[in-house]
Design an enzyme around this catalytic site. Structure first.
Site, PDB file in Angstrom:
ATOM      1  N   GLU A  49     -21.431 -12.091 -44.751  1.00  0.00           N
ATOM      2  CA  GLU A  49     -21.917 -13.171 -43.901  1.00  0.00           C
ATOM      3  C   GLU A  49     -23.404 -13.413 -44.140  1.00  0.00           C
ATOM      4  OE1 GLU A  49     -22.459 -14.492 -39.223  1.00  0.00           O
ATOM      5  OE2 GLU A  49     -21.188 -12.774 -39.719  1.00  0.00           O
ATOM      6  N   LYS A  60      -8.646   0.168 -29.596  1.00  0.00           N
ATOM      7  CA  LYS A  60      -8.858  -0.962 -30.511  1.00  0.00           C
ATOM      8  C   LYS A  60      -8.707  -2.332 -29.826  1.00  0.00           C
ATOM      9  CE  LYS A  60      -7.703   1.651 -34.664  1.00  0.00           C
ATOM     10  NZ  LYS A  60      -7.584   2.969 -34.032  1.00  0.00           N
ATOM     11  N   ASP A  97     -13.826   3.649 -38.449  1.00  0.00           N
ATOM     12  CA  ASP A  97     -12.597   2.890 -38.256  1.00  0.00           C
ATOM     13  C   ASP A  97     -12.996   1.486 -37.781  1.00  0.00           C
ATOM     14  OD1 ASP A  97     -10.194   1.769 -37.478  1.00  0.00           O
ATOM     15  OD2 ASP A  97      -9.430   3.593 -36.537  1.00  0.00           O
ATOM     16  N   HIS A 124     -28.532 -20.750 -40.828  1.00  0.00           N
ATOM     17  CA  HIS A 124     -27.271 -20.622 -41.553  1.00  0.00           C
ATOM     18  C   HIS A 124     -27.206 -21.576 -42.741  1.00  0.00           C
ATOM     19  CE1 HIS A 124     -26.101 -18.250 -38.057  1.00  0.00           C
ATOM     20  NE2 HIS A 124     -25.095 -17.804 -38.765  1.00  0.00           N
TER      21      HIS A 124
END
Length: 418
Positions: A118, A249, A322, A413
């Site tokens: 990104e 999660k 993870d 951006h």
């Protein structure tokens, strides 16, 4: 079975030990004087070499695998991490900092590796780190920790369920012993009870040392459940090791107490730095924060953070965590005030920072190098790593709010992104 001191009766609340106060108050401001990373030539081979040489000279580390000088060939080490292996996915890794922290565990300047595709992400976090560095260290405190597994049981009637619960609560010390027999690191800290008709959920909460701990708590919980099923006179008609109640999660309103480590971080940004580094004003920054918190409430968002998942995903990939755990770890609560002197006070609290510095993917070559870059590889380092992670999130929150408040968000951006 032998007797074992249990933590089950220990109160579950946020706590700061008195030794932490002394450590935080003894912080040496000279830490803030660490050299900044060379940021010229952000994409070229020359720029890459500049930054690698900077790391070698500043930290005395050789990043042979990250730099590409060495390649991974130890296929046997993959066992337990992946099946049907075909190769390594390469994700660009950059570095920001120094990120200066005065924490209950992590103290000093840190050069933080982030793996992402990104554009604008590292530039934004680097700016946030600079603003914090020029105002003073980010204060970080670890408040509590615990990892849960929630076995679920179904009974014919709620009366049978009640008898089962009574038997379970009479055997908590045995469960502590079974936990220690199943793991060298896990400690059973709490057993929660949740009843809905003839369905019972037991929430086993453990501390897991320096591992993130999901596998550890699963193994320990299963050992306890097998003992219960074998020895309790009341038998469920069905049971499962996980009833999707633990928040594993995923973000859950029930996990606002702790899952992994709960931390809080704060910084006071001088008004001069708000203007010179963040390119906005305290008043605009505060209005932007209020607008975003209100918007999150209207949208039904749990928490008030803007994008901590950006920081955590990039850090987790780089450091062998993870990555799916960003699902819960990104939960954050933020607070901003304008002080009497016109400066910005900003705080972020994250109750689900589930990280590890041993096990999982931490020992793969590039991931180990990234953890070593932070001084966070191995036993005794997970608390330090968690405090670096929340401080990183704080810098990104400040930078994105500043960009939006000043109208820079789109242009940034356009410049740095695709």
């Amino acid at each position: 079975m032998e007797n074992l001191t249990s933590n089950i009766s220990r109160p579950k609340y946020d706590y700061i030990d008195s030794s932490v106060f002394h450590k935080l108050e003894s912080y040496n401001p000279k830490h803030s004087q660490a050299e900044k990373i060379p940021d010229q030539d952000p994409y070229t081979l020359n720029g890459q070499k500049l930054r690698l040489n900077f790391i070698r000279s500043q930290l005395n580390l050789d990043l042979d695998f990250l730099s590409g000088e060495k390649v991974f060939t130890n296929n046997e080490s993959l066992k337990g991490n992946i099946e049907n292996y075909i190769g390594m996915s390469q994700i660009p890794t950059g570095i920001i900092g120094p990120l200066v922290i005065n924490g209950s565990v992590a103290q000093g300047p840190f050069y933080v590796p982030l793996a992402t595709t990104e554009g604008a992400l590292l530039a934004s976090y680097n700016r946030g780190a600079k603003a914090c560095r020029e105002s003073g260290p980010i204060t970080v405190i670890t408040l509590q920790e615990g990892v849960q597994r929630t076995p679920t049981f179904k009974f014919k009637t709620v009366i049978e369920l009640g008898k089962f619960v009574s038997w379970v609560l009479d055997h908590t010390e045995t469960f502590s012993i079974l936990t220690r027999q199943s793991s060298n690191y896990a400690i059973l800290n709490d057993i929660g009870i949740n009843i809905e008709g003839n369905i019972l959920i037991l929430k086993f909460e453990f501390s897991t040392g320096d591992a993130s701990g999901q596998n550890m708590v699963t193994i320990c919980s299963d050992r306890i459940c097998q003992y219960i099923i074998e020895n309790c006179p009341i038998k469920p008609v069905f049971w499962t090791i996980e009833g999707n109640f633990s928040g594993d999660k995923k973000i859950s309103p029930l996990n606002t107490r702790v899952r992994g480590k709960k931390l809080t971080a704060e910084i006071e940004i001088k008004k001069e730095v708000v203007k010179s580094v963040l390119k906005t004003t305290p008043e605009l920054l505060f209005e932007q924060w209020k607008a975003c918190v209100t918007g999150a409430q209207k949208a039904g968002v749990v928490g008030s953070g803007m994008h901590p998942s950006n920081a955590l995903a990039a850090l987790f990939i780089a450091c062998g965590q993870d990555v799916a755990c960003t699902g819960e770890a990104a939960l954050s609560f933020t607070r901003m005030e304008i002080t009497e002197d016109g400066d910005i006070y900003y705080a972020i609290t994250m109750p689900n920072m589930i990280v590890g510095t041993v096990g999982g993917g931490t020992s793969f070559p590039t991931q180990r190098e990234c953890l070593e870059l932070l001084g966070c590889y191995g036993v005794g380092k997970s608390g330090k790593f968690a405090e670096i992670a929340i401080a990183l999130c704080l810098t990104g929150e400040l930078s994105i709010l500043a960009a939006m408040s000043s109208g820079q968000f789109t242009s940034a951006h356009q410049k740095w992104g695709r």
